[in-house]
Design an enzyme around this catalytic site. Structure first.
Site, short mmCIF file in Angstrom:
data_model
loop_
_atom_site.label_atom_id
_atom_site.label_comp_id
_atom_site.label_asym_id
_atom_site.label_seq_id
_atom_site.Cartn_x
_atom_site.Cartn_y
_atom_site.Cartn_z
N PHE A 169 -70.85 42.83 39.64
CA PHE A 169 -70.60 44.29 39.63
C PHE A 169 -70.30 44.84 38.23
CE2 PHE A 169 -66.74 47.20 40.45
CZ PHE A 169 -67.48 48.36 40.33
N THR A 184 -57.36 40.96 34.90
CA THR A 184 -57.02 41.90 35.96
C THR A 184 -55.53 42.25 35.92
OG1 THR A 184 -56.78 42.05 38.37
CG2 THR A 184 -56.80 39.85 37.46
N ASP A 185 -55.20 43.42 36.44
CA ASP A 185 -53.78 43.81 36.55
C ASP A 185 -53.04 42.96 37.59
OD1 ASP A 185 -54.94 44.89 38.85
OD2 ASP A 185 -54.18 46.93 38.52
N GLU A 186 -53.81 42.23 38.43
CA GLU A 186 -53.15 41.46 39.49
C GLU A 186 -52.31 40.30 38.96
OE1 GLU A 186 -55.43 40.36 42.85
OE2 GLU A 186 -56.49 42.27 42.93
N TYR A 208 -56.49 33.86 43.84
CA TYR A 208 -57.34 34.57 42.86
C TYR A 208 -56.52 34.97 41.63
CZ TYR A 208 -59.44 38.59 40.53
OH TYR A 208 -59.88 39.47 39.57
N LYS A 221 -56.65 33.73 37.63
CA LYS A 221 -56.90 34.66 36.52
C LYS A 221 -55.75 34.57 35.52
CE LYS A 221 -59.85 37.18 35.98
NZ LYS A 221 -61.20 37.06 35.35
N ILE A 255 -64.05 49.78 48.84
CA ILE A 255 -64.80 51.05 48.87
C ILE A 255 -66.24 50.86 49.36
CG2 ILE A 255 -65.73 52.88 47.37
CD1 ILE A 255 -62.96 53.10 46.08
N HIS A 310 -50.34 40.36 50.82
CA HIS A 310 -50.99 41.58 50.31
C HIS A 310 -50.12 42.33 49.29
CE1 HIS A 310 -53.53 45.27 51.77
NE2 HIS A 310 -53.62 45.08 50.47
P1 NAD Z 1 -68.24 39.98 40.97
O1 NAD Z 1 -67.75 39.03 41.98
O2 NAD Z 1 -68.98 41.21 41.41
O3 NAD Z 1 -69.22 39.23 39.93
C1 NAD Z 1 -68.92 37.95 39.44
C2 NAD Z 1 -70.19 37.40 38.78
O4 NAD Z 1 -69.86 36.12 38.20
C3 NAD Z 1 -71.35 37.17 39.77
O5 NAD Z 1 -72.56 37.64 39.22
C4 NAD Z 1 -71.37 35.64 39.94
O6 NAD Z 1 -72.65 35.14 40.24
C5 NAD Z 1 -70.88 35.20 38.56
N1 NAD Z 1 -70.29 33.85 38.59
C6 NAD Z 1 -69.35 33.39 39.46
N2 NAD Z 1 -69.07 32.10 39.19
C7 NAD Z 1 -69.83 31.75 38.11
C8 NAD Z 1 -69.96 30.56 37.34
N3 NAD Z 1 -69.26 29.45 37.64
N4 NAD Z 1 -70.83 30.56 36.30
C9 NAD Z 1 -71.54 31.67 36.00
N5 NAD Z 1 -71.46 32.83 36.69
C10 NAD Z 1 -70.60 32.87 37.73
O7 NAD Z 1 -66.98 40.35 40.07
P2 NAD Z 1 -66.58 41.73 39.38
O8 NAD Z 1 -65.87 42.58 40.36
O9 NAD Z 1 -67.76 42.26 38.64
O10 NAD Z 1 -65.49 41.19 38.33
C11 NAD Z 1 -65.90 40.80 37.02
C12 NAD Z 1 -64.67 40.39 36.24
O11 NAD Z 1 -63.75 41.49 36.16
C13 NAD Z 1 -63.86 39.25 36.87
O12 NAD Z 1 -63.39 38.43 35.83
C14 NAD Z 1 -62.70 39.95 37.57
O13 NAD Z 1 -61.58 39.10 37.63
C15 NAD Z 1 -62.46 41.10 36.63
N6 NAD Z 1 -61.87 42.33 37.21
C16 NAD Z 1 -62.42 42.91 38.31
C17 NAD Z 1 -61.90 44.12 38.79
C18 NAD Z 1 -62.51 44.82 39.98
O14 NAD Z 1 -61.97 45.83 40.41
N7 NAD Z 1 -63.64 44.35 40.53
C19 NAD Z 1 -60.81 44.70 38.14
C20 NAD Z 1 -60.25 44.06 37.03
C21 NAD Z 1 -60.80 42.87 36.56
O1 DAU Z 2 -56.72 45.19 40.65
C1 DAU Z 2 -57.89 44.59 40.18
C2 DAU Z 2 -58.51 43.77 41.28
O2 DAU Z 2 -59.08 44.69 42.21
C3 DAU Z 2 -59.56 42.79 40.78
O3 DAU Z 2 -58.93 41.84 39.97
C4 DAU Z 2 -60.28 42.09 41.94
O4 DAU Z 2 -61.34 41.30 41.45
C5 DAU Z 2 -60.85 43.16 42.86
O5 DAU Z 2 -61.44 42.55 43.99
C6 DAU Z 2 -59.73 44.11 43.31
O6 DAU Z 2 -58.77 43.43 44.15
P1 DAU Z 2 -58.18 44.09 45.50
O7 DAU Z 2 -57.75 43.00 46.37
O8 DAU Z 2 -57.25 45.19 45.16
O9 DAU Z 2 -59.56 44.80 46.02
P2 DAU Z 2 -60.22 44.92 47.48
O10 DAU Z 2 -61.41 45.80 47.30
O11 DAU Z 2 -60.40 43.62 48.14
O12 DAU Z 2 -59.10 45.73 48.29
C7 DAU Z 2 -58.58 46.98 47.82
C8 DAU Z 2 -57.47 47.40 48.79
O13 DAU Z 2 -58.05 47.74 50.05
C9 DAU Z 2 -56.45 46.32 49.08
O14 DAU Z 2 -55.18 46.93 49.28
C10 DAU Z 2 -56.94 45.69 50.40
C11 DAU Z 2 -57.52 46.89 51.11
N1 DAU Z 2 -58.65 46.66 52.05
C12 DAU Z 2 -59.70 45.89 51.63
C13 DAU Z 2 -60.78 45.69 52.47
C14 DAU Z 2 -61.96 44.85 52.03
C15 DAU Z 2 -58.66 47.29 53.27
O15 DAU Z 2 -57.69 48.01 53.65
N2 DAU Z 2 -59.74 47.12 54.11
C16 DAU Z 2 -60.80 46.35 53.75
O16 DAU Z 2 -61.77 46.24 54.54
#
Ligand code: NAD
Ligand code: DAU
Length: 334
Positions: free
Chosen positions: A11, A120-122, A147, A151, A188, A273
């Site tokens: 993503f 991540t902020d987590e 997770y 991280k 979302i 959670h």
């Molecule tokens: P995602 O799950 O959509 O994408 C992860 C990608 O990494 C995928 O394309 C997957 O194929 C690749 N991947 C996984 N394991 C691998 C490996 N061993 N070698 C090579 N490629 C590999 O994740 P995302 O939501 O795009 O998150 C990207 C980064 O941002 C992560 O490090 C995540 O911790 C961080 N992050 C995400 C969010 C969020 O809201 N999604 C917020 C803050 C930080």
């Molecule tokens: O804060 C950054 C993080 O945000 C990233 O590090 C993670 O990679 C990313 O997945 C995200 O983590 P969350 O656990 O916050 O995201 P998720 O989309 O899984 O859930 C967001 C919130 O919504 C959380 O409070 C759980 C809730 N939820 C999630 C799903 C999938 C629901 O209520 N219903 C659902 O179906």
């Protein structure tokens, strides 16, 4: 700049590649991605002729060594990223998030290549709903899930390699992203695609958990600001003052689809959670002059809904398996 972008088929990584080609056309990009269930090469189709794509694992030391030797900087997005999956099967999180980061650090150390680590902020755990303080660069680490623990571990490796081996690294810890190309397992897109299919949105527990939403393009412009102007060894928190509880987000989506405000289900809560995340991004804004461009969450969300309506062929192949995964993880209506 010659960039190696790990996780570029995911993503945020795919959006980073798109933004980079638009805003920094002088860059050359190699994407390293192992195409797990979360990776999708078609997310890079619009820019396929502008990148080199390598299908491989970040934990493959020889492959990583070879790729890192030919670039100026590594931007490391690749990870196992979904909390629910980490509760079900933590091992891939340990392997990719910790061992994979180790492998990249050894290579950037050897070739003295600039490294930016996406985190991540987590890692900071969670806040109460009324805590006046938000997460900042000095907040102690206190991760809750497998997770976030992996991280946090990877961030610690980066800090150690910087201090002990002089690796030229920066770290960013960002809040929850939304926007195009996000996997349908995440909150979302799951609710948007449910609504497109006429299924009621699903809220974990009582839906009171708060997330600090940021558009993925704002995350990525911040990453570029850090890459270009960040201080080596520094951590920057990225956030856009977007705190909302999950009920409010579902309410906005129901409005967008013209559905009644109570047209959702409460389902089994996530174990452990986190209640609330909130970011203070003062350092990033004052030191590097970054500001988010997507001030209005409602319009960013409407654009995201439109993207999923327009790109059903992108998400449809993963929808049924994702919902099946939630069933097999024990999700039930409350
Ligand atoms: P995602 O799950 O959509 O994408 C992860 C990608 O990494 C995928 O394309 C997957 O194929 C690749 N991947 C996984 N394991 C691998 C490996 N061993 N070698 C090579 N490629 C590999 O994740 P995302 O939501 O795009 O998150 C990207 C980064 O941002 C992560 O490090 C995540 O911790 C961080 N992050 C995400 C969010 C969020 O809201 N999604 C917020 C803050 C930080
Ligand atoms: O804060 C950054 C993080 O945000 C990233 O590090 C993670 O990679 C990313 O997945 C995200 O983590 P969350 O656990 O916050 O995201 P998720 O989309 O899984 O859930 C967001 C919130 O919504 C959380 O409070 C759980 C809730 N939820 C999630 C799903 C999938 C629901 O209520 N219903 C659902 O179906």
């Amino acid at each position: 700049m010659r960039l190696l972008v790990t996780g570029g088929a995911g993503f945020i990584g795919a959006n980073f590649v798109h933004r980079t080609i638009a805003d920094h056309p002088e860059s050359t990009i190699t994407v390293l991605d192992s195409l797990t269930y979360a990776g999708d090469r078609t997310s890079l189709d619009p820019v396929a002729d502008r990148i080199d794509f390598v299908h491989g694992d970040i934990a493959d030391l020889d492959l990583v060594d070879e790729l890192v030797s030919g670039v100026d900087a590594v931007v490391h997005f690749a990870a196992e990223s979904h909390n629910d999956n980490s509760l079900n099967d933590p091992w891939p999180f340990v392997q990719t998030n910790i061992v994979g980061t180790f492998s990249l650090l050894q290579a950037v150390r050897r070739y003295d290549v600039r490294y930016h680590h996406i985190s991540t902020d987590e890692v900071y755990g969670d806040l109460s709903l009324t805590d006046p303080e938000r997460f900042h660069e000095q907040t102690p680490y206190n991760p809750s899930s497998p997770y976030s623990a992996t991280k946090a571990s990877s961030d610690m490796l980066v800090r150690a390699w910087t201090r002990s081996f002089g690796v030229r690294a920066t770290i960013s810890n960002c809040s929850n992203n939304y926007g195009p190309y996000q996997h349908v397992e995440k909150f979302i897109p799951r609710q948007i695609t449910n609504l497109i299919d006429g299924i009621r949105p699903r809220l974990y527990g009582e839906g009171r958990n708060v997330r600090d939403w940021i558009h993925v393009d704002d995350h990525n412009t911040a990453v570029w600001a850090i890459l270009e102007r960040g201080r080596i060894g520094q951590t920057y928190l990225i956030g856009a003052d977007g705190e909302l509880d999950n009920r409010t987000v579902v309410g906005l989506l129901l409005e967008e689809f013209g559905r009644p405000a109570d047209d959702f289900d409460f389902v089994t809560d996530r174990a452990g959670h986190d209640l609330r995340y909130a970011i203070d991004s003062t350092l990033l804004r004052t030191e590097l002059g970054w500001t988010p461009q997507y001030g209005d969450f409602r319009s960013g969300l409407a654009a995201t809904v439109q993207w999923y309506r327009d790109n059903e062929s992108w998400w449809r192949p993963r929808k049924a398996a994702t919902e099946q995964m939630y069933v097999s993880q024990g999700e039930k209506r409350l």
